[in-house]
Every structure is written in C-alpha cells, then in structure tokens.
Design an enzyme around this catalytic site. Structure first.
Site, PDB file in Angstrom:
ATOM      1  N   GLU A   1      32.369  36.225  35.459  1.00  0.00           N
ATOM      2  CA  GLU A   1      32.547  35.294  36.582  1.00  0.00           C
ATOM      3  C   GLU A   1      31.480  35.471  37.654  1.00  0.00           C
ATOM      4  OE1 GLU A   1      37.152  34.275  37.568  1.00  0.00           O
ATOM      5  OE2 GLU A   1      36.652  36.394  37.675  1.00  0.00           O
TER       6      GLU A   1
ATOM      7  N   ASN B   1      51.508  40.458  63.365  1.00  0.00           N
ATOM      8  CA  ASN B   1      50.995  40.485  61.982  1.00  0.00           C
ATOM      9  C   ASN B   1      51.594  41.699  61.311  1.00  0.00           C
ATOM     10  OD1 ASN B   1      49.286  38.501  62.770  1.00  0.00           O
ATOM     11  ND2 ASN B   1      47.423  39.736  62.695  1.00  0.00           N
ATOM     12  N   GLY B   2      51.907  41.577  60.017  1.00  0.00           N
ATOM     13  CA  GLY B   2      52.417  42.739  59.288  1.00  0.00           C
ATOM     14  C   GLY B   2      53.805  42.457  58.746  1.00  0.00           C
TER      15      GLY B   2
ATOM     16  N   HIS C   1      35.982  45.225  13.070  1.00  0.00           N
ATOM     17  CA  HIS C   1      36.309  43.979  12.377  1.00  0.00           C
ATOM     18  C   HIS C   1      35.390  42.839  12.819  1.00  0.00           C
ATOM     19  CE1 HIS C   1      39.733  45.947  10.649  1.00  0.00           C
ATOM     20  NE2 HIS C   1      40.151  46.316  11.851  1.00  0.00           N
TER      21      HIS C   1
ATOM     22  N   LYS D   1      38.835  28.416  42.922  1.00  0.00           N
ATOM     23  CA  LYS D   1      39.861  29.418  43.207  1.00  0.00           C
ATOM     24  C   LYS D   1      41.226  28.962  42.689  1.00  0.00           C
ATOM     25  CE  LYS D   1      41.188  33.126  45.358  1.00  0.00           C
ATOM     26  NZ  LYS D   1      40.722  34.321  44.682  1.00  0.00           N
TER      27      LYS D   1
ATOM     28  N   ARG E   1      41.070  33.302  57.619  1.00  0.00           N
ATOM     29  CA  ARG E   1      42.015  34.291  57.080  1.00  0.00           C
ATOM     30  C   ARG E   1      43.161  33.619  56.319  1.00  0.00           C
ATOM     31  NH1 ARG E   1      41.858  39.237  60.377  1.00  0.00           N
ATOM     32  NH2 ARG E   1      44.079  39.538  60.072  1.00  0.00           N
TER      33      ARG E   1
ATOM     34  N   GLU F   1      40.223  41.866  31.595  1.00  0.00           N
ATOM     35  CA  GLU F   1      40.047  41.434  32.982  1.00  0.00           C
ATOM     36  C   GLU F   1      38.690  41.894  33.524  1.00  0.00           C
ATOM     37  OE1 GLU F   1      41.265  39.384  34.930  1.00  0.00           O
ATOM     38  OE2 GLU F   1      40.601  40.022  36.920  1.00  0.00           O
TER      39      GLU F   1
ATOM     40  N   TRP G   1      50.550  33.247  58.224  1.00  0.00           N
ATOM     41  CA  TRP G   1      50.450  33.096  56.780  1.00  0.00           C
ATOM     42  C   TRP G   1      51.740  33.683  56.242  1.00  0.00           C
ATOM     43  CZ3 TRP G   1      49.801  35.957  52.169  1.00  0.00           C
ATOM     44  CH2 TRP G   1      49.258  35.224  51.114  1.00  0.00           C
TER      45      TRP G   1
ATOM     46  N   LYS H   1      35.821  39.512  34.974  1.00  0.00           N
ATOM     47  CA  LYS H   1      35.262  39.686  36.326  1.00  0.00           C
ATOM     48  C   LYS H   1      33.743  39.704  36.265  1.00  0.00           C
ATOM     49  CE  LYS H   1      37.911  39.312  38.070  1.00  0.00           C
ATOM     50  NZ  LYS H   1      38.799  38.384  38.648  1.00  0.00           N
TER      51      LYS H   1
ATOM     52  N   CYS I   1      47.798  36.612  58.674  1.00  0.00           N
ATOM     53  CA  CYS I   1      47.996  36.074  60.015  1.00  0.00           C
ATOM     54  C   CYS I   1      46.872  36.504  60.958  1.00  0.00           C
ATOM     55  CB  CYS I   1      49.297  36.593  60.602  1.00  0.00           C
ATOM     56  SG  CYS I   1      50.702  36.338  59.541  1.00  0.00           S
TER      57      CYS I   1
HETATM   58  C1  G6P Z   1      41.291  30.137  38.478  1.00  0.00           C
HETATM   59  C2  G6P Z   1      40.806  31.294  39.335  1.00  0.00           C
HETATM   60  C3  G6P Z   1      41.205  32.618  38.693  1.00  0.00           C
HETATM   61  C4  G6P Z   1      42.708  32.658  38.468  1.00  0.00           C
HETATM   62  C5  G6P Z   1      43.193  31.445  37.647  1.00  0.00           C
HETATM   63  C6  G6P Z   1      44.687  31.351  37.666  1.00  0.00           C
HETATM   64  O1  G6P Z   1      40.596  30.117  37.278  1.00  0.00           O
HETATM   65  O2  G6P Z   1      39.399  31.247  39.481  1.00  0.00           O
HETATM   66  O3  G6P Z   1      40.821  33.697  39.529  1.00  0.00           O
HETATM   67  O4  G6P Z   1      43.055  33.827  37.793  1.00  0.00           O
HETATM   68  O5  G6P Z   1      42.699  30.235  38.242  1.00  0.00           O
HETATM   69  O6  G6P Z   1      45.088  31.106  38.984  1.00  0.00           O
HETATM   70  P1  G6P Z   1      46.509  31.434  39.563  1.00  0.00           P
HETATM   71  O7  G6P Z   1      46.430  30.938  40.989  1.00  0.00           O
HETATM   72  O8  G6P Z   1      47.485  30.638  38.752  1.00  0.00           O
HETATM   73  O9  G6P Z   1      46.725  32.877  39.463  1.00  0.00           O
END
Ligand code: G6P
Length: 598
Positions: free
Chosen positions: A477, A98-99, A493, A593, A27, A470, A72, A474, A2
């Site tokens: 990406e 906010n909060g 293996h 995203k 935001r 992960e 939000w 990262k 927010c």
């Molecule tokens: C896209 C984003 C990732 C995310 C994935 C799943 O590939 O770039 O960062 O992990 O979607 O998205 P979700 O909104 O379902 O977590």
C-alpha cells in the site's frame, strides 16, 4: 479524537474558539459546541454535524472567556444532546472533556441518587455534576477534587459564570497552554493556537491548571504549584496537526499504545460483566470483513479457537454477500474500521436475512454498520487520517482477543482466574508496543534491506500467518513494492521458484510457539536460495541472529499475543521503506480510506 479549545483574554472568545475548532477539525468530529461567560452568566450552544451548523446557530456573543469542543463519539451516539460542553444543574459551570471516564456508570448512579439530573448518554457529564458538588468558590481546586474520584483518561477544561478563569486537568490526553499578552489559550494540540502564539506550556499527567488573561498556574497532583519554562513552537500549522511527525502514518503508529489502552478501557467491564454478547448459546462463529480488517479477522479465528475453543470460519465480505450460506454459523461478527464499507454492510444485511445474530466491531460511533447489526463492540483508536490502517488495525486485534475471552469465559472454557489472567496479559500488550516504538531506529535501519526490491515475501505460521499477510499489504500500500504474504509451509508449493538474491524475505519466528522450529527450517530453505532474510523474533533469540541477515527484535511475548508487537514493528518497516522511496505515504495512489462502493 475530540478537540478542546479554551480562551480567556481581551478578544471576543467565540471567534477564537471557532477558529481553534476549525483547526482541530482534522482530528475528526461529529458534533461541536461552545460555552462562554456572557455578562455574568453562562451561555452554551452545541450542535451535531459540521462546524458550519454550529456557526449558524450562534447568536452574537460578546464574552471574553469560553471553552469549545469538537466531539468524536465514544460513549453515546452523535447528537446535539451528547455534544459538549455540559452545564451543571445550577447553570453556573460548564465542562468539556476528551478521554474516557471508566467509572462513569457508578458515579452517575450516585449523582442521580443525590438529585443530579442528566441530559446526555455520555461519560463526560458526570464531571460537571461532580464539579458542582465540589465547587466552593475555587474552580481549580474543585476540578482537582473532581478528578481525584475519576478512573480513566482525560483532558478537561471548565469555566464558571463568575469569572475569567479556565480550570483544566490532564491525564493521558494531551493539553497545551498558549501564552499571550493579556490573554491565554488552552487546547488539545498546538495546531489550534499557532495563529495567536507560539509560546506554549505543556500540561503534564496529573496536573491541574488555573488560567486567566494575566496568569497561568500549574499544580501537581499533590496540589503544589509547579514552575515550568515556556517552549517555543517552530512548527507550521500542518506540521502541528501531525504532532511533529513527518507523516500521519508514523504519528498513528506511535498512537498504538493509546489505541490499545482506550479500546481496553472501554471494553473490559463489558467483557467481564457479559454486556457484550449476553447470550453465548451458539456453537460456531463466522468472521466477515474486507482489507486489513479481514486480516484482523484471521487473527481472530486463531484467537477464538485457541482461547474460546469455538469453531470459527472466515469469509471476505465481498464473497460472503454472494455465497450460498451452506455452512452458516449462528453468530456473524463483522469487522470494519469505518463502519461504512459497502461490501461489509451488504454482508451484515445478508447475515440477518439468513437469521444469524450479528455483531459489528467498528471504530466509528453511529456509522452505518451500527444500525445494521444486533450488537456493536467499539474499538477506540480515535480517527485515523493516513489511508493505510495502523492503529485501527491494532485495536481490531484487541477486539478479537476480547471477544475470544468473552466467549471462552461464558462457555466455561476459561475459568474466572484464567479470564482475568488473559485480560491482564492484554493490558500488558501496550507496554510491548511501546517497547517496539522505543527501538524504532533499528527498524528504520533494517528498511535498507528492502527499499530497492521489486518483490518481497513475508512468511509466518499459525497466528502470525495473517500478521504477515497484513504486513505485506501494508508494504505494498505505502511503498508500491510487490509484496506477498505466505504461510511459510506453502513456500515449497510454488513461491520458492521466485526466490533469488534480489527478493528479500521477512520471516517471523516467535520462540515458544509450537511452530518455531518449523519456521527456522523455512528460514534456512529461503536463505539457501540466496534471499536476504530479515527476521522478526523475540529479544535474546540468538538462533534467529545466526540464520538471518538482520533481525528486528520485539519483547518476549506469549505466542498467542505476538501479532500485536509484530504488527507494529512491520507497520513501521513499511513506513520507513516508503519514506526511503519518497512515496505519498498518507495518501497512496488509487486507494481510499473508506470504500463505499462495491
Ligand atoms: C479500504 C482501506 C483499508 C481497509 C478496508 C476495509 O481498502 O484502505 O485500510 O482495511 O478498506 O475498511 P473497513 O473500514 O471496513 O475496515
């Protein structure tokens, strides 16, 4: 998250408020509203949707004092009635916030029994009713009295129909005052103020504020007036959106402790009181997700089996939707940050078609998934702008532990004391993350080991196997380095064939974990192939220092919770490597995203 804006001065307030709200749009928000003092009474307009919807609904306002808000949703779905501001029953006071007000349910019950009528489902609305009870002519004093009874986090701004004053209060949510000539401003970040002034006062935790066109006074929690020199902001508006960080990704990594805090605040009671998963008569659980959320699900499987002792299976959403469902679990948990990923939505529908109960873990209130499932557990990380998931992933890990604790307690695997102990440890995890962030320069330094590599391996075992998947995701990406995560036991293996002195290996070994010794053996194997090893382990682990070229240290931690600090350290590593390679960190090529196509 927010956004708050407030203005008191000589200009028509509505213009300043709408301009400020526009600048806070980044935001993230789902509704917006303004309230102002108009010829001795309050006027308010609020609407769900874009600011343009609000703008079209606004009459010609002349008032010179007002507050505005972009919401939000966290408590109560996005709608006109849940949008801020909120007005007191007598119509004389308006509040934006906010909060999260943690004890709002109790407060609301008490206020209703004293005759207050509520018009929304939000936690915020209790504030305006409390303010009304405390108001005796001094707005700031009334707000100070109000927040004394509040548990949770807040930045609040309030106005009264009688005057030019804005009262404000802050705890763990940002609030900044902009100083002008015969006008003063207030906002949740400086972005909203920069077109009017660069002279600002930062409000500190526990302080309350009285702001009029001519004067700004700050008071500490004891009610004593405090002096503060204004700061001059030299940022551009774009820099300001990033809060002074060079990229959203780094800003959002730094928001990790807050994401943890808010996710816990919003859920602890629900977990303890059994409001989440009221029925736990299932024998097995399936976790379904895509991308980073799938890695959170993998950590969830370990947590579920360790804490709750419930057999747990995993499936990628894109696979689940077309699978035969031969080994169906009665409870399917879908994890999706956005709540809009096409494959995860399809998986939710498929799970219901198969007669399973469904629970979604998502960060976005009112997102599509929330309408496709039986139950929702919200993470409360706030909106994430960087494409690479950072703080939202962290909050998903928290949600996984919370669900495991809930199921473990309900099934009797955890006693009441162990449940409380587990929740206490989770609370401490935000301090661990903060401690990793306090030493972020060591991680930046370690990024030298990786930035020229073409290939890079991440290895871990047990619950840190998914952490390393992960971490590899990262890195690839944001830096475009080919990175692979492996369960360390699988190296021999196949992957060992690829190792040489140009392929760095990042290895996590948590002292105290039952796979620690095995990890040390794996690190030796890798080092024997001349690969430079960057270790990740607990402070004081000299064994790791001996075996690795360099080590990133995290605080001592229970192995089960170690993915939390390890994740943050490796998110930061990916960030610094990408920065050294001049990559488009916040918007990596070819990625989105939210993936709303199959
Ligand atoms: C896209 C984003 C990732 C995310 C994935 C799943 O590939 O770039 O960062 O992990 O979607 O998205 P979700 O909104 O379902 O977590």
């Amino acid at each position: 998250m927010c956004g708050i804006i407030g203005y008191s001065g000589h200009r028509p307030a509505v213009e300043v408020l709408m301009d400020g709200l526009k600048r806070l749009e980044y935001r993230g928000y789902d509704s917006a509203g303004v309230a102002m003092v108009e010829n001795g009474h309050l006027e308010m307009v609020k609407r769900q949707g874009e600011l343009e919807v609000l703008r079209r609904a606004l009459p010609r306002f002349e008032g010179r004092t007002g507050v505005g808000h972009t919401r939000w949703a966290t408590c109560g779905r996005p709608s006109d009635r849940n949008a801020h501001p909120f007005i007191s029953c007598d119509g004389k006071l308006a509040v934006v916030h906010n909060g999260i007000i943690e004890n709002y349910a109790t407060l609301r019950g008490e206020l209703e029994s004293r005759g207050h009528r509520f018009t929304s489902d939000t936690d915020t609305e209790v504030l305006v009713h409390l303010l009304e009870e405390h108001y005796r002519g001094d707005l700031r004093q009334a707000l100070a009295d109000t927040v004394r009874g509040i548990e949770g986090t807040y930045a609040i701004a309030a106005i009264h129909e009688k005057g030019e004053e804005i009262a404000a209060a802050r705890k763990e949510n940002p609030l900044v005052i902009g100083l002008g000539v015969k006008e003063n401003f207030l906002a949740s970040d400086v972005t909203a103020l920069l077109s009017y002034t660069n002279k600002v006062l930062y409000v500190m935790d526990g302080e309350t504020v009285s702001l009029t066109p001519d004067k700004v006074s700050l008071f500490n929690a004891e009610g004593t007036m405090v002096g503060r020199e204004p700061s001059l902001v030299t940022w551009s508006a774009e820099d300001a959106q990033k809060g002074g960080f060079e990229h959203f990704m780094l800003k959002e990594i730094f928001e990790g402790p807050n994401a943890i805090h808010n996710t816990l605040l919003g859920s602890l009671d629900m977990i303890e009181n059994g409001e989440v998963l009221p029925r736990t008569d299932f024998q097995a659980v399936k976790l379904v997700a895509c991308g980073s959320s799938f890695h959170a699900a993998m950590v969830g499987k370990y947590a579920m089996e360790d804490i709750a002792r419930v057999p747990t299976t995993l499936e990628l959403a894109s696979e689940y939707r077309y699978s035969l469902g031969a080994r169906e679990a009665p409870l399917v948990i879908l994890i999706t940050q956005s709540g809009e990923t096409a494959d995860t939505l399809a998986a939710a529908r498929e799970a219901r078609r198969r007669g399973c109960r469904t629970l979604a873990v998502t960060n976005v209130v009112g997102s599509t998934i929330t309408r496709e499932v039986d139950e929702v557990l919200y993470t409360k990380a706030g909106p994430e702008i960087g494409v690479a998931a950072t703080k939202t992933f962290l909050s998903q890990l928290l949600a996984m532990y919370l669900l495991a604790i809930r199921i473990g307690y309900a099934k009797g695997t955890l006693s009441h004391d162990s449940m409380r102990g587990a929740l206490y440890s989770l609370r401490q995890s935000s301090n661990m993350v903060q401690s990793v962030l306090n030493h972020i320069h060591d991680i930046e330094e370690a990024s030298h080991m990786i930035d020229r590599a073409e290939h890079c391996f991440f290895i871990g075992r047990n619950i840190n196997y998914p952490t390393m998947l992960e971490a590899a995701l990262k890195l690839k990406e944001v830096s475009y380095i080919h990175a692979e995560g492996f369960a360390a036991g699988e190296l021999k293996h196949g992957p060992l064939a690829l190792l040489d002195d140009s392929t760095p290996v990042i290895a996590v070994a948590i002292k105290g974990d039952h796979t620690y010794e095995k990890m040390l053996a794996n690190i030796s194997e890798v080092a024997a192939r001349d690969s430079p090893v960057l270790g990740v382990g607990c402070e004081g682990d000299t064994e790791l220092t001996r075996l690795c070229e360099q080590v990133i240290y995290i605080p001592k931690v229970r192995p089960l919770l170690s993915p939390i600090p390890v994740t943050v350290a490796l998110q930061a590593l990916a960030y610094f490597v990408a920065k050294r390679r001049n990559c488009s960190i916040d918007k990596p090529k070819n990625l989105a995203k939210s993936v709303t196509v199959e």
